[in-house]
Every structure is written in structure tokens, then in C-alpha cells.
Design an enzyme around this catalytic site. Structure first.
Site, PDB file in Angstrom:
ATOM      1  N   GLU A 165     -46.996 -38.661  51.463  1.00  0.00           N
ATOM      2  CA  GLU A 165     -47.861 -38.388  52.628  1.00  0.00           C
ATOM      3  C   GLU A 165     -48.859 -37.321  52.156  1.00  0.00           C
ATOM      4  O   GLU A 165     -50.033 -37.625  51.930  1.00  0.00           O
ATOM      5  CB  GLU A 165     -47.024 -37.898  53.810  1.00  0.00           C
ATOM      6  CG  GLU A 165     -47.848 -37.543  55.044  1.00  0.00           C
ATOM      7  CD  GLU A 165     -47.010 -36.954  56.191  1.00  0.00           C
ATOM      8  OE1 GLU A 165     -45.833 -36.628  55.975  1.00  0.00           O
ATOM      9  OE2 GLU A 165     -47.565 -36.825  57.306  1.00  0.00           O
ATOM     10  N   HIS A 211     -42.218 -46.398  62.468  1.00  0.00           N
ATOM     11  CA  HIS A 211     -42.382 -44.989  62.087  1.00  0.00           C
ATOM     12  C   HIS A 211     -42.874 -44.225  63.309  1.00  0.00           C
ATOM     13  O   HIS A 211     -44.074 -44.150  63.579  1.00  0.00           O
ATOM     14  CB  HIS A 211     -43.374 -44.895  60.915  1.00  0.00           C
ATOM     15  CG  HIS A 211     -43.544 -43.508  60.361  1.00  0.00           C
ATOM     16  ND1 HIS A 211     -43.982 -43.284  59.076  1.00  0.00           N
ATOM     17  CD2 HIS A 211     -43.357 -42.276  60.916  1.00  0.00           C
ATOM     18  CE1 HIS A 211     -44.051 -41.983  58.864  1.00  0.00           C
ATOM     19  NE2 HIS A 211     -43.685 -41.348  59.971  1.00  0.00           N
ATOM     20  N   HIS A 254     -41.702 -40.721  65.560  1.00  0.00           N
ATOM     21  CA  HIS A 254     -40.815 -39.574  65.807  1.00  0.00           C
ATOM     22  C   HIS A 254     -40.774 -39.361  67.309  1.00  0.00           C
ATOM     23  O   HIS A 254     -41.827 -39.082  67.918  1.00  0.00           O
ATOM     24  CB  HIS A 254     -41.352 -38.314  65.137  1.00  0.00           C
ATOM     25  CG  HIS A 254     -41.502 -38.456  63.651  1.00  0.00           C
ATOM     26  ND1 HIS A 254     -40.542 -38.023  62.766  1.00  0.00           N
ATOM     27  CD2 HIS A 254     -42.497 -39.002  62.893  1.00  0.00           C
ATOM     28  CE1 HIS A 254     -40.944 -38.283  61.524  1.00  0.00           C
ATOM     29  NE2 HIS A 254     -42.123 -38.877  61.576  1.00  0.00           N
ATOM     30  N   HIS A 274     -39.827 -40.073  54.094  1.00  0.00           N
ATOM     31  CA  HIS A 274     -41.246 -39.739  54.020  1.00  0.00           C
ATOM     32  C   HIS A 274     -41.545 -39.366  52.570  1.00  0.00           C
ATOM     33  O   HIS A 274     -40.860 -38.501  51.995  1.00  0.00           O
ATOM     34  CB  HIS A 274     -41.573 -38.542  54.909  1.00  0.00           C
ATOM     35  CG  HIS A 274     -41.652 -38.852  56.375  1.00  0.00           C
ATOM     36  ND1 HIS A 274     -40.642 -39.435  57.071  1.00  0.00           N
ATOM     37  CD2 HIS A 274     -42.659 -38.636  57.267  1.00  0.00           C
ATOM     38  CE1 HIS A 274     -41.010 -39.565  58.330  1.00  0.00           C
ATOM     39  NE2 HIS A 274     -42.237 -39.091  58.485  1.00  0.00           N
ATOM     40  N   ASP A 334     -46.508 -42.611  64.250  1.00  0.00           N
ATOM     41  CA  ASP A 334     -45.974 -41.325  63.771  1.00  0.00           C
ATOM     42  C   ASP A 334     -45.666 -40.367  64.924  1.00  0.00           C
ATOM     43  O   ASP A 334     -44.526 -40.334  65.398  1.00  0.00           O
ATOM     44  CB  ASP A 334     -46.946 -40.703  62.755  1.00  0.00           C
ATOM     45  CG  ASP A 334     -46.277 -39.748  61.775  1.00  0.00           C
ATOM     46  OD1 ASP A 334     -45.043 -39.651  61.784  1.00  0.00           O
ATOM     47  OD2 ASP A 334     -46.996 -39.095  60.994  1.00  0.00           O
ATOM     48  N   ASP A 335     -46.653 -39.590  65.361  1.00  0.00           N
ATOM     49  CA  ASP A 335     -46.474 -38.611  66.453  1.00  0.00           C
ATOM     50  C   ASP A 335     -47.627 -38.798  67.436  1.00  0.00           C
ATOM     51  O   ASP A 335     -48.559 -37.966  67.497  1.00  0.00           O
ATOM     52  CB  ASP A 335     -46.499 -37.189  65.872  1.00  0.00           C
ATOM     53  CG  ASP A 335     -45.404 -36.991  64.841  1.00  0.00           C
ATOM     54  OD1 ASP A 335     -44.234 -36.846  65.246  1.00  0.00           O
ATOM     55  OD2 ASP A 335     -45.722 -37.007  63.635  1.00  0.00           O
TER      56      ASP A 335
END
Ligand code: ADE
Ligand code: ZN
Length: 344
Positions: free
Chosen positions: A202, A19, A21, A199, A280-281
């Protein structure tokens, strides 16, 4: 001999990241250097000012900044540079396989051709494999704040390149954009023979997890941390072995949980859910994969078998071939054996 520290073992163990991005790996220094290279002005005077804006109170407050910064990504070389910078950090964290999300609509809406994005990402993955031995796959994510018709148009654009796209996902603003909005889109993705992830849970309710499974055919749930709000949903995830790609630092930075010790991770594990840990980010949330492991360990003090389970889950839940998975799990087992032998 003293027993090895479970955190040291976890930091050094081979692992997969499922996961991630790629647009969320854009560090301020790279953002400013790409802005200069492309003759663009970012809405912040310098890196420190940009970093100071990383005080999010919700998913949307983050997404607004994330989409604004993505504007510096213009050329094939930009996407190549972005991937290589991420893979260098991933290699340092002992990531050996990564499944990378990319958001083509963020770029095509600005006039960047789909092929520029895809070819740049692929160039980066090829160089990363050569330099760091990391295997990578691409998962195309649709933006759920857009209409289903706009997402169907994106799928039309992607169709000639299906051999380079491993699966399809759903991201962006969750609340008010339930999976049910995209049933036709994902029916088409599945008909193309590709795995689907989404997603869900969340910020949104556990019902969105159920919809992602039942209406989109998702085989992996991204986040899913709110499953603990509904015991039936959590029991189903555990019973069916549906992997969850949990991103602890993301969840605390976006105020899904006030602090790490409030995170549902231990409850998900206790219920038998197939949890994986991810970043994630990472450029926006305070660190890459091992930073997430550190933050989790500080809050929960997991034992060594729990860390083994999390790494093993990351391989088992991946979209790699059975042979690749078996090879990585053998590497993981050898690593844990060597740690045991070293501790006597
Ligand atoms: N796009 C990038 N990061 C995301 C996240 N955490 N949730 C939804 N969409 C995203
Ligand atoms: Zn995400």
C-alpha cells in the site's frame, strides 16, 4: 439503439466487496450519535469539524483519526448499528457479498470485551442478510504496529470463536512493520485452517508483498498497488492469480498516488493481475464502492468487458463456497445479458 454507458452497467452490476474495514464505515453523524448515547466527548465539536479533519497526507495521518473515532464504539448495539448502516449503503451499490475486516485490538485495548465486538458484528450481518439479502463473512485483522506477542494474545482470545471468524488479516501502519514480523502468528492462523490475507504494497515496498506471500502464506493481497514498482513481483502475482483488493479512493486520499490518473490500476490489469475494487474505509475516503467505480471511470474510461472482469474477479477471489460463487457469477452473467439485449 445507443450502446449502454459502461459506468451505468458497472454501477448496477452485482458485486462483492472484499476489502472493507467496518471501523472505517463510521460516518460523522453516527459517530456523534454514538458519542451522545455513550456519554463520550469526541475531540471535535461537531460533524463539520470532524469532516474538516479528513485531510490526510499519509496512511498514519488517517489511522490516528480512525483510532480516535473508534472510541465511540462501546456496546454490542453500537457494532450492530455500524454494520447495518454499512450494509444499507452496500445494498444500494448492488453489493451482494462482503468480507468485513474488524480490528479487535482497537477495542479490547479500551476494555471492550472481544465477545461484545463479535456478537454486535454478527447481529448486524444477520439482520443485513434478512433485510438486504447480503451475505457476509468476518475477517479478523491484527494491528501490525503492535508486537507479535500482543497479536498472539489476540488470537488466543479469538480461538473459542473460530467458527464465526472466516479468516485472518494484517492491517494498520505498514512502513517499518514488515510481514516478517508476524511469521509465527500467521503460521498459527494457517494451522487453524483459516485463509490468510495481508495489507502489503500500500505504502510499503513490493518486497512486503513477497514477504506476505512467502512468510505469511497470504492467499490474497490487500492493496498491492505498489507491485508495479517491481516487474518480477507483478509478474508473479499475475502468473499465480493472486487476487489484489485495490481501493482507488483510499489510495488517492492517502496520497499513495497524487491523482487518480496516476493510479497503477490500469498497469495492474494490463499485466494480468486479478484485481478487485473495494472501498477500504469509505466514511473517510469520499465514498462507498460505487463512488470508487465512478472515480475510476472518470480517470480511465474502462469498457464494459473490463467492468465485467472486475465484478467476476470479486466473486472468484472471495472466500465463499464454490456453489455460492457459481450462483453469483450466473447472476452476473444474466445481468450482462439483459444489458446486451436491452441495447439491441
Ligand atoms: N486500517 C484501516 N484502513 C487501513 C488501510 N488502508 N491500511 C492499513 N490499515 C488500515
Ligand atoms: Zn485496508
Amino acid at each position: 439503439m445507443t450502446a449502454p454507458d459502461p459506468l451505468d452497467i458497472a454501477l448496477g452490476m452485482p458485486k462483492a466487496e472484499l476489502h472493507l474495514h467496518i471501523e472505517g464505515t463510521l460516518e460523522p453523524d453516527l459517530a456523534f450519535s454514538l458519542a451522545r448515547r455513550n456519554g463520550i466527548a469526541l475531540p471535535y465539536p461537531d460533524e463539520a469539524a470532524l469532516r474538516a479533519a479528513y485531510a490526510f497526507d499519509s496512511l498514519q495521518s488517517f489511522l490516528d483519526l480512525y483510532y480516535a473515532c473508534a472510541d465511540v464504539l462501546r456496546t454490542r448495539e453500537d457494532f450492530y448499528d455500524l454494520v447495518l448502516a454499512y450494509l444499507k449503503r452496500a445494498a444500494a451499490d448492488k453489493v451482494i457479498h462482503v468480507e468485513i475486516f474488524f480490528d479487535p485490538q482497537t477495542h479490547t485495548a479500551r476494555g471492550i470485551p472481544f465477545t461484545t465486538v463479535l456478537e454486535g458484528l454478527e447481529d448486524g450481518l444477520a439482520e443485513g442478510r434478512a433485510r438486504y439479502g447480503i451475505s457476509g463473512r468476518l475477517i479478523l485483522c491484527f494491528l501490525r504496529h503492535l508486537s507479535e506477542d500482543e497479536c498472539l494474545a489476540c488470537l488466543d482470545e479469538a480461538e473459542p470463536w473460530l467458527d464465526r471468524i472466516h479468516g485472518f488479516g494484517l492491517d494498520s501502519s505498514e512502513k517499518g512493520h514488515p510481514p516478517s514480523k508476524f511469521a509465527r502468528l500467521f503460521a498459527r492462523c494457517r494451522a487453524l485452517g483459516k485463509p490468510v490475507v495481508a495489507h502489503a504494497g500500500e505504502e510499503g515496498p513490493p518486497d512486503y508483498i513477497t514477504e506476505a506471500l512467502d512468510l505469511l502464506g497470504a492467499v490474497r493481497i490487500d492493496h498491492g498497488v505498489r507491485a508495479t514498482d517491481d516487474p518480477a513481483v507483478l509478474a508473479r502475482l499475475a502468473r499465480d492469480g493472486i487476487p489484489l483488493t485495490v481501493c482507488p479512493l483510499s489510495n488517492t486520499r492517502l496520497c499513495v498516488f497524487e491523482k487518480m490518473s496516476d493510479h497503477s490500476l490500469p498497469r495492474l490489469l494490463a499485466a494480468g493481475a486479478k484485481v478487485t475494487l473495494n472501498s477500504d474505509d469509505p466514511a473517510y475516503f469520499g465514498g462507498y464502492l460505487n463512488a470508487n467505480l465512478r472515480a475510476v471511470q472518470e480517470a480511465f474510461r474502462f469498457d464494459t468487458p473490463t467492468w465485467y472482469r472486475l465484478a467476476r474477479n470479486s466473486f472468484e477471489a472471495s472466500f465463499a463456497t464454490d456453489a455460492e460463487k457459481a450462483g453469483w457469477i450466473a447472476r452476473l452473467d444474466a445481468y450482462f445479458k439483459s444489458k446486451q439485449a436491452a441495447s439491441g
